[in-house]
Design an enzyme around this catalytic site. Structure first.
Site, PDB file in Angstrom:
ATOM      1  N   HIS A  48     -39.805  69.407 106.330  1.00  0.00           N
ATOM      2  CA  HIS A  48     -40.900  68.459 106.191  1.00  0.00           C
ATOM      3  C   HIS A  48     -41.802  68.462 107.432  1.00  0.00           C
ATOM      4  O   HIS A  48     -42.759  67.716 107.504  1.00  0.00           O
ATOM      5  CB  HIS A  48     -40.298  67.066 105.959  1.00  0.00           C
ATOM      6  CG  HIS A  48     -41.270  66.035 105.478  1.00  0.00           C
ATOM      7  ND1 HIS A  48     -42.612  66.298 105.325  1.00  0.00           N
ATOM      8  CD2 HIS A  48     -41.115  64.768 105.103  1.00  0.00           C
ATOM      9  CE1 HIS A  48     -43.215  65.211 104.898  1.00  0.00           C
ATOM     10  NE2 HIS A  48     -42.315  64.262 104.753  1.00  0.00           N
ATOM     11  N   CYS A  49     -41.490  69.306 108.434  1.00  0.00           N
ATOM     12  CA  CYS A  49     -42.222  69.185 109.702  1.00  0.00           C
ATOM     13  C   CYS A  49     -42.986  70.447 110.090  1.00  0.00           C
ATOM     14  O   CYS A  49     -44.216  70.441 110.100  1.00  0.00           O
ATOM     15  CB  CYS A  49     -41.252  68.820 110.816  1.00  0.00           C
ATOM     16  SG  CYS A  49     -40.458  67.228 110.552  1.00  0.00           S
ATOM     17  N   ILE A  50     -42.254  71.499 110.441  1.00  0.00           N
ATOM     18  CA  ILE A  50     -42.896  72.662 111.080  1.00  0.00           C
ATOM     19  C   ILE A  50     -43.947  73.341 110.185  1.00  0.00           C
ATOM     20  O   ILE A  50     -45.003  73.726 110.690  1.00  0.00           O
ATOM     21  CB  ILE A  50     -41.834  73.692 111.568  1.00  0.00           C
ATOM     22  CG1 ILE A  50     -40.703  72.988 112.333  1.00  0.00           C
ATOM     23  CG2 ILE A  50     -42.459  74.770 112.441  1.00  0.00           C
ATOM     24  CD1 ILE A  50     -41.122  72.257 113.580  1.00  0.00           C
TER      25      ILE A  50
ATOM     26  N   ILE B 248     -45.841  71.918 108.109  1.00  0.00           N
ATOM     27  CA  ILE B 248     -46.880  70.957 107.717  1.00  0.00           C
ATOM     28  C   ILE B 248     -47.642  70.385 108.903  1.00  0.00           C
ATOM     29  O   ILE B 248     -48.876  70.422 108.959  1.00  0.00           O
ATOM     30  CB  ILE B 248     -46.219  69.796 106.927  1.00  0.00           C
ATOM     31  CG1 ILE B 248     -45.643  70.336 105.616  1.00  0.00           C
ATOM     32  CG2 ILE B 248     -47.199  68.658 106.678  1.00  0.00           C
ATOM     33  CD1 ILE B 248     -44.791  69.351 104.858  1.00  0.00           C
ATOM     34  N   ASP B 249     -46.899  69.854 109.867  1.00  0.00           N
ATOM     35  CA  ASP B 249     -47.510  69.065 110.935  1.00  0.00           C
ATOM     36  C   ASP B 249     -48.641  69.773 111.692  1.00  0.00           C
ATOM     37  O   ASP B 249     -49.664  69.144 111.993  1.00  0.00           O
ATOM     38  CB  ASP B 249     -46.443  68.591 111.932  1.00  0.00           C
ATOM     39  CG  ASP B 249     -45.354  67.770 111.246  1.00  0.00           C
ATOM     40  OD1 ASP B 249     -45.580  67.352 110.091  1.00  0.00           O
ATOM     41  OD2 ASP B 249     -44.299  67.565 111.851  1.00  0.00           O
TER      42      ASP B 249
END
Ligand SMILES: NC(=O)c1ccc[n+]([C@@H]2O[C@H](COP(=O)([O-])OP(=O)(O)OC[C@H]3O[C@@H](n4cnc5c(N)ncnc54)[C@H](O)[C@@H]3O)[C@@H](O)[C@H]2O)c1
Length: 428
Positions: A266-268, A270-271
């Site tokens: 959910h992070c790398i 997207i962010d």
């Protein structure tokens, strides 16, 4: 500002991978927590003392609910009776690859009418600089009729949760905090100081938001470098994993990052694009981020290319072949398969006519996901089911200890987990 009640009672909105462990840490620290979520299944599970996240034990939740320090509800009225509300809801990208902060703003709108004077609101969801003191502040002020920094406190504190990591916990991971005003910062730092070992105050919400993005962009760019070198060294007959192990012995100026089949979670993936989007408003281009995204996004295609090469060596086309993916989760030993590269590989192989099975001890059945609803309901198959090729996508411990040497079909290893190699072994 009227001082709020002491900080013995808080609400955390969003009981997912971030909110649930955070709630349990506050409970352990003597703070009473109400978890608020729009998902009634999660609310019911918490109130029954049952975990829905594999690396969190049901006994931890049951202990907290039985002692009366933890309960969950779908009713946002619970935010009216607390001294702080922490927001841990999703911040995905939309179909145009642009930030979708609608979950944050919906939460802001839902809590605003209940907000008490002096209450502290902290956003924990990863987002672009300016969300907390801009869009979120606007909806909170509009819905509550109060002024941020005057009637209620507002802050941003990025979550640094790494599901499954045992070497550091919510308590031991330093917590960066930025407030709208010095008073907001003081209040937020005092709250987190109750639950974590170290609070790192910064000068504004924007600095705190930007800090989280730097951390994730750093990972994305370095993983992209490892992925690029993987392909370059492979063409030169050099084992990139051996190279990284050797480079790691340098006691300074080097940090190991590893190649893989593509980014997940959910992070790398997207962010970094939250910053790309926001930077455009300032006439800035994030070339490093875009290039890293390009390289990392191409990795599943590279894996599929190696699969077709391996099948070709067997005189088999991809069409009609059965390919087993070992690992659906995006990282080892967790049940989180959101944004997993396995899905992309699955989709690409199926579009070429392959039958794709998967094995994952942590994901017995595929839950509906935002990105790949079409795979929902598929079940994990035993690793030993006959297949024309096996692709190792996740470095689960089970796969490290598995005896691959006896496998007769080609094994395509994108994680360097195979120690005793079978005859038909490929790196991807
Ligand atoms: N998972 C991680 O490892 C991780 C690490 C660091 C930061 N983050 C960030 O933390 C944030 C949350 O991530 P997560 O992994 O916990 O997500 P998640 O999907 O696991 O959990 C989010 C929860 O929020 C709930 N929710 C959605 N909209 C809501 C609303 N309007 N009101 C109340 N509840 C709502 C969902 O039902 C879900 O239970 C994201 O911004 C993410 O980027 C995640």
């Amino acid at each position: 500002m009227t001082p709020s009640m002491d900080m013995d009672k808080i609400a955390i909105v969003g009981m997912g991978y971030v909110g649930l462990p955070l709630a349990l840490q506050f409970c352990r620290s003597g703070v009473s927590v109400t978890g608020v979520d729009i998902d009634p299944a999660k609310v019911a599970a918490i109130n029954q003392g049952t975990s829905y996240i594999r690396h969190i034990d049901s006994s931890e939740i049951a202990g907290a609910t039985k002692s009366g320090s933890f309960r969950a509800t779908t009713d946002f009225k619970a935010c009216g009776d607390v001294s702080a509300v922490l927001i841990c809801v999703p911040t995905p990208l939309d179909e145009h690859h642009e930030p979708d902060i609608s979950y944050v703003l919906d939460t802001g709108r839902a809590i605003a009418p209940h907000l008490g004077r002096g209450c502290l609101v902290v956003l924990e969801s990863t987002t672009y600089p300016g969300t907390t003191d801009g869009e979120l502040r606007d909806v909170l002020e509009a819905g509550s009729g109060m002024k941020a920094g005057v009637d209620f406190h507002l802050a941003f504190s990025p979550e640094r949760e790494d599901p499954g990591r045992t070497s550091s916990t919510v308590k031991t991971i330093p917590k960066v905090v930025g407030g709208l005003t010095p008073g907001c910062l003081e209040r937020a730092a005092a709250l987190y100081g109750r639950a974590v070992d170290r609070v790192v105050p910064v000068s504004s919400c924007r600095v705190a938001e930007a800090t989280k993005l730097l951390e994730n962009i750093f990972r994305s760019v370095n993983i992209a470098l490892a992925n690029e070198l993987k392909m370059v060294y492979e063409a030169m007959g050099i084992d990139v994993w051996e190279v990284i192990e050797a480079a790691k012995t340098k006691p300074f100026g080097f940090m190991a990052f590893y190649p893989g089949p593509g980014l997940g979670g959910h992070c790398i993936p997207i962010d970094p694009f939250y910053l790309t989007w926001k930077a455009r408003e300032f006439g800035q281009h994030t070339r490093f981020i875009e290039l890293a995204g390009e390289i990392n996004t191409a990795m599943p295609e590279y894996v599929v290319h190696v699969v077709s090469r391996a099948l070709n060596d067997e005189c088999k086309p991809v069409r009609g072949s059965t390919v087993m993916l070992a690992g659906l989760a995006y990282k080892p030993n967790v049940d989180d398969e959101r944004e997993s590269p396995s899905y992309v590989i699955m989709k690409k192989l199926e579009s070429l006519g392959a039958t794709v099975l998967y094995n994952d001890p942590f994901v017995p059945v595929i839950r509906p996901t935002r990105e790949h609803p079409e795979f929902a309901g598929r079940r994990s198959s035993p690793l030993t089911v006959p297949a024309d090729a096996v692709v190792i996508v996740t470095a689960h411990d089970d796969y490290r200890s598995f005896d691959w040497s006896a496998m007769l079909c080609p094994i395509i290893d994108s994680r360097n987990v195979v120690t005793v190699r079978p005859k038909k072994y490929y790196r991807a």
